[in-house]
Design an enzyme around this catalytic site. Structure first.
Site, PDB file in Angstrom:
ATOM      1  N   ASP A  29      33.104  19.489  25.623  1.00 51.18           N
ATOM      2  CA  ASP A  29      34.468  18.968  25.672  1.00 51.18           C
ATOM      3  C   ASP A  29      35.399  19.971  25.010  1.00 51.18           C
ATOM      4  O   ASP A  29      35.730  19.862  23.830  1.00 51.18           O
ATOM      5  CB  ASP A  29      34.516  17.621  24.945  1.00 51.18           C
ATOM      6  CG  ASP A  29      35.815  16.868  25.189  1.00 51.18           C
ATOM      7  OD1 ASP A  29      36.548  17.243  26.111  1.00 51.18           O
ATOM      8  OD2 ASP A  29      36.078  15.896  24.454  1.00 51.18           O
ATOM      9  N   GLU A 108      42.416  18.206  34.763  1.00 54.90           N
ATOM     10  CA  GLU A 108      43.214  16.984  34.720  1.00 54.90           C
ATOM     11  C   GLU A 108      44.538  17.100  35.468  1.00 54.90           C
ATOM     12  O   GLU A 108      45.250  18.104  35.366  1.00 54.90           O
ATOM     13  CB  GLU A 108      43.493  16.608  33.255  1.00 54.90           C
ATOM     14  CG  GLU A 108      44.097  15.240  33.089  1.00 54.90           C
ATOM     15  CD  GLU A 108      43.639  14.560  31.823  1.00 54.90           C
ATOM     16  OE1 GLU A 108      44.203  13.502  31.491  1.00 54.90           O
ATOM     17  OE2 GLU A 108      42.720  15.066  31.159  1.00 54.90           O
ATOM     18  N   LYS A 144      40.436  15.011  37.098  1.00 56.09           N
ATOM     19  CA  LYS A 144      40.609  13.945  36.114  1.00 56.09           C
ATOM     20  C   LYS A 144      41.916  13.198  36.371  1.00 56.09           C
ATOM     21  O   LYS A 144      42.977  13.793  36.486  1.00 56.09           O
ATOM     22  CB  LYS A 144      40.624  14.516  34.692  1.00 56.09           C
ATOM     23  CG  LYS A 144      39.275  15.009  34.218  1.00 56.09           C
ATOM     24  CD  LYS A 144      39.345  15.555  32.803  1.00 56.09           C
ATOM     25  CE  LYS A 144      39.389  14.449  31.778  1.00 56.09           C
ATOM     26  NZ  LYS A 144      39.305  15.002  30.397  1.00 56.09           N
ATOM     27  N   THR A 169      39.655   9.151  33.495  1.00 55.13           N
ATOM     28  CA  THR A 169      39.757   9.324  32.052  1.00 55.13           C
ATOM     29  C   THR A 169      40.651   8.249  31.435  1.00 55.13           C
ATOM     30  O   THR A 169      41.185   7.392  32.128  1.00 55.13           O
ATOM     31  CB  THR A 169      40.288  10.737  31.731  1.00 55.13           C
ATOM     32  OG1 THR A 169      40.203  10.975  30.330  1.00 55.13           O
ATOM     33  CG2 THR A 169      41.722  10.906  32.200  1.00 55.13           C
ATOM     34  N   PHE A 191      36.429   6.289  26.334  1.00 54.22           N
ATOM     35  CA  PHE A 191      36.763   7.011  25.109  1.00 54.22           C
ATOM     36  C   PHE A 191      36.245   6.265  23.877  1.00 54.22           C
ATOM     37  O   PHE A 191      36.923   5.403  23.323  1.00 54.22           O
ATOM     38  CB  PHE A 191      38.279   7.188  25.023  1.00 54.22           C
ATOM     39  CG  PHE A 191      38.797   8.388  25.777  1.00 54.22           C
ATOM     40  CD1 PHE A 191      38.111   8.914  26.852  1.00 54.22           C
ATOM     41  CD2 PHE A 191      39.985   8.977  25.405  1.00 54.22           C
ATOM     42  CE1 PHE A 191      38.589  10.017  27.548  1.00 54.22           C
ATOM     43  CE2 PHE A 191      40.489  10.088  26.088  1.00 54.22           C
ATOM     44  CZ  PHE A 191      39.786  10.605  27.157  1.00 54.22           C
TER      45      PHE A 191
END
Length: 339
Positions: A29, A108, A144, A169, A191
């Site tokens: 990440d 993203e 994303k 996400t 998350f």
């Protein structure tokens, strides 16, 4: 003698990171692709905040310069040029990351498009075309999208009509997870750490054992539900605050982990106990949930934590996108030019 044998056994025990890789696909990440080499993850994920941090490192100046030249060469008004620069910068980082990992990278879509389905679809297609122009096949990319209702429907269109794989996400509620599975997206990123943050800030309990961590419990519930009803969507736990959360989700499909926690896991030699198991999940007594827009909006709205963290996440990613734009704007323009 027993103590010696025990010492030898500990010395021979693989690191927690190596053990985890036997149970779970490990994803890095980070936008700092030079930090990836040491830990040999399968995939990597990025977001506006990670790219913003990496873009400020002198190491990556060449990628910024290339993105700026791309923006200049493609003309248009200031807004269009800035959009091209940002998109190209994301692509540049993605291409370099793919030189480091054998699998896929997640890129993203601008968080400011989170409530515009058509705009998200269009931006995703544009990013995939830019990757194609750079010689990267779309099968190595995950787009994303924020897990708003509009984002989930954009993911459904991209998967079904365009063959573009999506990573949903900013996922905090069970309603989001069910809607994503029914949309047939490739992967979700619940998350963990941000769920924990909310409970620490908004309840009387300020610390949690890993097995009682609300973020861990949320991902466990989602994982078990997906396996029970044979959804193909991958569950990738994300946004970890500590190594205990990661260990408590060993066996999850994927886990995306920051370089700091990857390093910690690589130096830890305790025995890792599998926590999630598809076969056990299939045997659980779980009720199937049918999801439509009305049910989604009501169920998600009933989860105060999820409502607050989704909106907060969109705002923060949007703010970092603006910071990145402002950082690049002076280098792109000598003076302001409107459309």
């Amino acid at each position: 003698m027993a103590e010696c044998e025990s010492l030898v056994k500990r010395q021979k025990m693989a690191s927690v990171l190596d053990q985890l890789k036997e149970l779970t696909v490990v994803v890095a990440d980070t936008g700092d692709f030079n930090a990836i080499d040491a830990y040999k993850p399968q995939d990597a994920t990025t977001n506006p905040s990670l790219i913003l941090a990496a873009a400020q490192m002198p190491t990556y100046k060449k990628l910024l310069d290339d993105a700026i030249e791309y923006g200049k060469s493609h003309g248009g008004c200031e807004e269009e040029q800035m959009s091209n620069v940002i998109d190209k910068l994301y692509i540049n980082f993605g291409v370099e990351i793919l030189k480091k990992v054998p699998g896929r990278v997640s890129t993203e879509v601008d968080a400011r498009l989170s409530f515009n389905k058509d705009a998200m679809v269009s931006k995703a297609q544009s990013l995939i075309q830019m990757y194609k122009d750079a010689g990267i096949n779309k099968d190595r990319i995950l787009i994303k999208l924020a897990s708003t209702w509009e984002g989930i429907q954009a993911g459904k269109i991209l998967e079904e009509q365009c063959g573009i794989h999506c990573n949903m996400t900013l996922l905090f509620s069970f309603a989001q997870a069910v809607a994503c599975a029914e949309a047939g997206v490739t992967l979700i990123s619940p998350f963990v750490g941000r769920i924990l943050d909310w409970h620490v800030a908004n309840t009387d309990q300020k610390s949690f054992k890993p097995c009682e961590d609300p973020g861990v419990l949320s991902v466990t519930k989602i994982y078990n539900y997906y396996k029970k009803f044979e959804y193909k969507t991958i569950v990738m736990g994300a946004s970890f605050r500590n190594a205990g959360e990661i260990k408590a989700l060993a066996g999850c499909d994927y886990l995306t982990i920051s370089p700091k926690l990857l390093e910690e896991l690589s130096k830890d030699n305790e025995q890792l106990i599998p926590a999630l198991n598809a076969k056990k999940a299939e045997a659980l007594d779980i009720k199937k949930v049918e999801m439509n827009e009305q049910k989604f909006r009501w169920s998600h709205n009933e989860d105060q934590m999820a409502v607050e963290k989704l909106s907060d996440g969109i705002r923060k990613f949007s703010a970092d996108a603006v910071k990145l734009e402002n950082m690049l704007k002076e280098r792109l323009f000598d003076a302001k030019n409107g459309c």
